[in-house]
Design a protein around this motif. Structure first.
Motif, PDB file in Angstrom:
ATOM      1  N   ARG A  28       0.737  -1.289   0.053  1.00 30.02           N
ATOM      2  CA  ARG A  28      -0.124   0.004  -0.074  1.00 30.02           C
ATOM      3  C   ARG A  28       0.905   0.947   0.040  1.00 30.02           C
ATOM      4  N   ARG A  63       2.608   1.725  -3.466  1.00 33.56           N
ATOM      5  CA  ARG A  63       1.515   2.236  -4.535  1.00 33.56           C
ATOM      6  C   ARG A  63       1.644   3.846  -4.216  1.00 33.56           C
ATOM      7  N   HIS A  64       1.313   4.200  -2.918  1.00 34.20           N
ATOM      8  CA  HIS A  64       1.228   5.555  -2.766  1.00 34.20           C
ATOM      9  C   HIS A  64       2.375   6.505  -2.950  1.00 34.20           C
TER      10      HIS A  64
END
Lengths: 362, 124, 499
Positions: free
Chosen positions: C38, C41-42
């Protein structure tokens, strides 16, 4: 001797687990291989598509807008242009003058700005952020207005990109909305993003900032003080002096001192020197000493010279550096201090500052 | 007509500079980092060097200093190309014998005229 | 039921326990990886418009002092310092602390950079052991400071560097690391984005053996030739890149590598700098930061960035690797013991409840369980309590899950940063995931176990470059650091350096 734990069940579980693991392992290996294959393919394709256009782009940038080259770039097949556009945009940031104008003209012909305006309304934040970035680089009609709207975007990255883009455009119309980001409740934007943008926009932001100088929240007042210094609002100096003298928050006073140093207003020297008094917080004292050195008033020399002997390391250090910044008279004071045998601490700081002062042999 | 050494690690900037200088009829030597630039300057003695300040391994300032330190290369005029608008850099650039500097973002046309001016001065 | 039967029951039970332990360990790691994905991805999303160059135009960009301790590095020091000086950043200085080297580290630098002694007053904001002999700077205006001290060990050298630092941010780096060119800009970015809360940012350390490094940059990344190094590439990827990103995602990052981390100087001074008596001084400092800031009830953030990368050469011989792992193990014990009251303590948030217990259970005790498990398996076979097929299946499950985990790490790297490009690298990496779990892991477990035993028996640390000197300065916080004319609004105070 039979094993005490049921062997059949155990073995079944284990065999199942091993089988499961093998399947997962194979799947992962396939994912890995496909990943690499796919990437190598896309990279090769991109390189192929870039090959015909890039030399033309270089020629355009170096040739200051050769029409024939521009025409050829403007009529490149779409797939090739899509690979080339990011290169053109990044070149834009590295060039100035005719070269820049030539690339802007190219982007105009290819409709980059129009597409960016359109993309800035799309649903995916990544697309909006990229569009905001493009608008900041390319500009064009409607860019500022659209970016101001994006300042309130629901995605924090988009907001930040929009603020930076506005700074790049230096449009006075952006002043008020940017100040609102700093002072208003609205959606949060790191002030380190807003401040540089404001500094680029400059004096048009002054009135909006002064209007918030008495905000009840000390954090806002501190930002306002900082920003006034950054935009070079020289006529706001009296206001900042008052903040330095009267604000209840030490942090706000520190920012005011820093801003006054940036503005370089000679009338601020006495209030700044007053803020170096021993009863003030050390950080404020050092900042005020630095600021009075930056202003460069000779009046400050005796007060700063006394500070070089301060027991607080950073206050003494900064005072010595400030003396060096003031010029010949400050340097002379440092020379005296450097030989003061009865004050070894001050002498050491003075020698250090002399070593850094321009054109002075220690 | 002169031989000019161009050193920059950014391919975009490098290509544009090289193209511009070639267009003006100069012969151009290209280096992608400071070390290569220094080697090239030593081996082929260009008439002028255009050095980016921020390059890997050796900065343009390092290269400039090394050039000045060696009798054989001390006479090569240097133009620094700097992305940092930092006075300290420019100061130390001049202190180490740079002849001129340009800040990025830069204008290729301006670079070209500075190159011409520095060459003219050094030939006098 | 005979005694033998009883032993058999126990052995079988032990085996099941070990298996359960492995499943739990690997599953928690899987959770960390999910969190890390996560984060990545950011991060990747932002990367395309990060506009790191903006730091140059930003009048508020915080200055960075890069602190580089050096001990007997005459062969490489000039190249390392040059590489550091060519990093991109608008306001930074490099502070090299020559920690009483016995070779010519200092002289080599003196000659190359044309150093002259300067009268710099070094405050004692944080305690040190090595007395400062002299401070030097190049005659020309290069942002380099060389502090020559008596030998005081790595932590002390770090602290000397912090004392001498003149910027509000200090970046700790190992002299033998190769940094990505935008490393400083990228690592400093969180401090600009969230100046009120970010107190430290950690970068990734990855293995770079056998990749050509030219001009202070990794020219082309390849897998190392030796298996021992290859395995560590995968290990670093999983444990450092993914593990730490995962912890960072839940606000429980407890290790920022001493090889590459950026800190607010004032906060580090507040907690007293690096501890002079710990082997794992980097982890200890971070845990202490958490402890202090939590106690003060401040809102703060420690962030970990999956990029930029500090590339380092990992040990290639069994002997050196063994020493390193024993030392790491002892460092871990020291840090956890010193901060034992934090373990499981909800007062310290995710650090107390999640990260520290994880480290106790799955880092500290892992070698015990791992070695114990092997012993139990062999014992079970010997006693006939388990048969061969069972034992093999058992082993395959335990190892297989580990391989899955390492592979997941590779897949994540492939789809996110993809630093490796060739097919041959891929094959080597695939092989390494197997070797890592079958062989490497068991051997390192043995070293870690010995490190653990050393700590329990309180054997004295043998740490190459440390000769203990009696001198210790007393820590005292002045409440102010260098307060340059830039700085976060409403952050803790800082002070100015007029340059």
């Amino acid at each position: 001797m039979p094993p005490p734990v049921g062997p059949v069940v155990d073995r079944g579980v284990l065999v199942g687990a091993v089988a499961g693991l093998v399947v997962v392992l194979l799947a992962l290996a396939v994912a890995l291989l496909t990943g690499r294959w796919w990437r190598r393919r896309t990279e090769a394709r991109r390189a192929r598509r870039l090959a015909p256009g890039r030399p033309l782009l270089v020629a355009l940038a170096a040739g200051d807008g050769d029409d024939a080259v521009l025409d050829r770039l403007a009529t490149l097949p779409r797939a090739q242009w899509r690979a080339l556009e990011p290169v053109a945009v990044s070149m834009l940031g590295k060039l100035r003058g005719g070269a820049r104008a030539a690339i802007v003209a190219l982007l105009e012909r290819r409709g980059t700005a129009v597409r960016a305006l359109h993309d800035s309304r799309r649903r995916r934040p990544t697309v909006r952020a990229r569009a905001a970035h493009l608008l900041g680089v390319v500009g064009g009609p409607g860019a500022t207005a659209r970016l101001v709207v994006l300042l309130a975007d629901r995605d924090p990255d988009v907001r930040a990109v929009a603020a930076r883009a506005l700074g790049r455009l230096r449009d006075p119309l952006a002043a008020q909305p940017l100040v609102r980001c700093l002072t208003g409740p609205g959606r949060a934007l790191p002030h380190h993003v807003v401040m540089p943008a404001l500094a680029r926009v400059g004096p048009p932001a002054r009135s909006a900032l002064v209007a918030s100088a008495d905000h009840p929240d000390p954090a806002v007042r501190a930002r306002v003080a900082e920003a006034l210094g950054l935009i070079g609002a020289v006529d706001a100096a009296p206001r900042l002096v008052r903040t330095l003298q009267e604000d209840p928050s030490a942090e706000v006073r520190l920012r005011a001192a820093r801003a006054l140093g940036r503005l370089g207003t000679p009338s601020a020297v006495d209030p700044l020197l007053a803020a170096t008094a021993a009863h003030e917080p050390p950080a404020l004292r050092a900042t005020a000493a630095h600021a009075s050195g930056a202003i460069g008033a000779r009046r400050a020399v005796p007060v700063l010279a006394a500070l070089v002997d301060d027991p607080q390391h950073w206050v003494a250090h900064t005072a010595a550096a400030a003396l060096a910044a003031i010029g010949p008279e400050g340097v002379a004071a440092l020379r005296d201090l450097a030989h003061a045998a009865d004050r070894p601490g001050a002498a050491a700081h003075a020698r250090e500052a002399l070593g850094k002062a321009p054109g002075v042999a220690a | 007509m002169a031989t000019v050494l161009v050193a920059d690690d950014d391919p975009d900037v490098r290509d544009v500079v090289v193209f511009k200088l070639q267009q003006s009829g100069h012969e151009v030597l290209v280096a992608e980092d400071g070390g290569a630039a220094l080697d090239l300057a030593r081996s082929s003695r260009p008439d002028l060097a255009v050095l980016d300040v921020m390059m890997p391994r050796m900065t343009g300032l390092d290269v400039c200093r090394e050039l000045r330190a060696d009798r054989a290369t001390a006479g090569i005029p240097v133009i620094l190309l700097t992305a940092r608008a930092q006075e300290g850099d420019i100061e130390s650039g001049f202190a180490w014998g740079a002849d001129d500097y340009l800040t990025k973002p830069f204008s290729p046309r301006e670079l070209d005229s500075r190159v011409r001016a520095v060459l003219a001065r050094s030939r006098r | 039921m005979t005694v033998l039967d009883l032993v058999s029951v126990l052995v079988v039970a032990a085996n099941w326990f070990v298996l359960a332990y492995f499943v739990a360990l690997n599953t928690s790691y899987l959770g960390l990886i999910a969190l890390a994905v996560r984060e990545f991805r950011h991060h990747l999303r932002r990367r395309s418009w990060a506009e790191l160059d903006d730091a140059y135009a930003d009048p508020l960009t915080l200055g960075v002092s890069v602190v580089m301790p050096a001990y007997n590095e005459e062969a490489t020091i000039v190249e390392s310092v040059r590489a550091m000086l060519s990093l991109q950043h608008p306001r930074f200085e490099v502070v090299v602390v020559v920690d009483g080297s016995t070779d010519r580290t200092f002289e080599v630098m003196q000659r190359h950079f044309d150093l002259v002694e300067v009268p710099r007053v070094v405050p004692d904001d944080v305690p040190t052991r090595g007395v400062v002999r002299s401070v030097h700077a190049p005659r020309a205006a290069v942002p380099l400071v060389v502090v020559h001290t008596e030998n005081g060990g790595k932590a002390s050298a770090n602290n000397v560097g912090i004392n001498a630092a003149r910027h509000p941010l200090v970046c700790m780096v190992d002299a033998d690391c190769v940094l990505d060119p935008d490393a400083l800009l990228a690592l400093a970015r969180p401090f600009a984005d969230d100046p009120e809360h970010v107190v430290a940012a950690g970068g990734v350390v990855r293995a770079v053996n056998d990749s050509p490094v030219t001009a202070g940059r990794v020219a082309e990344l390849r897998m190392p030739r030796r298996w021992l190094a290859r395995v560590q590439v995968v290990e670093y990827l999983r444990a450092f890149l993914l593990g730490r990103s995962g912890w960072s995602a839940v606000g429980a990052l407890v290790v920022i590598s001493g090889a590459f981390g950026l800190f607010r100087r004032d906060t580090v001074v507040e907690v007293g700098g690096f501890d002079l008596d710990t082997l794992g001084e980097d982890a200890e400092l971070v845990v202490r930061l958490h402890r202090h800031l939590r106690r003060e009830r401040r809102r703060y953030r420690l962030v970990f960035l999956p990029e930029p990368v500090a590339w380092t050469e990992v040990p290639e011989t069994v002997r050196v690797l063994g020493r390193q792992r024993r030392r790491w193990s002892r460092g871990l014990v020291q840090t956890l013991w010193r901060h034992r009251t934090m373990i499981g303590n909800p007062r310290y948030g995710a650090v107390g409840v999640l990260a520290l217990p994880f480290y106790v259970l799955f880092e500290l005790l892992a070698p015990v369980v791992e070695i114990g498990g092997l012993v139990a398996l062999l014992l079970g076979l010997l006693l006939g309590a388990i048969d061969w097929t069972f034992a093999v299946l058992f082993f395959l499950v335990a190892v297989g899950y580990g391989v899955v985990l390492s592979l997941v790490a590779l897949v994540v790297e492939e789809y996110s940063f993809h630093r490796y490009r060739g097919w041959r690298d891929l094959a080597a990496a695939l092989g390494a995931t197997v070797v890592e779990n079958l062989g490497y892991r068991q051997v390192t477990a043995w070293w870690r176990l010995r490190g653990l035993a050393d700590s329990l028996l309180r054997r004295r640390a043998r740490w190459g470059q440390m000769t203990r000197k009696g001198f210790t300065a007393t820590p005292h916080a002045t409440g102010a650091g260098p307060v340059p004319d830039t700085g976060p609004v409403l952050g803790p105070t800082e002070v100015a350096d007029a340059r």
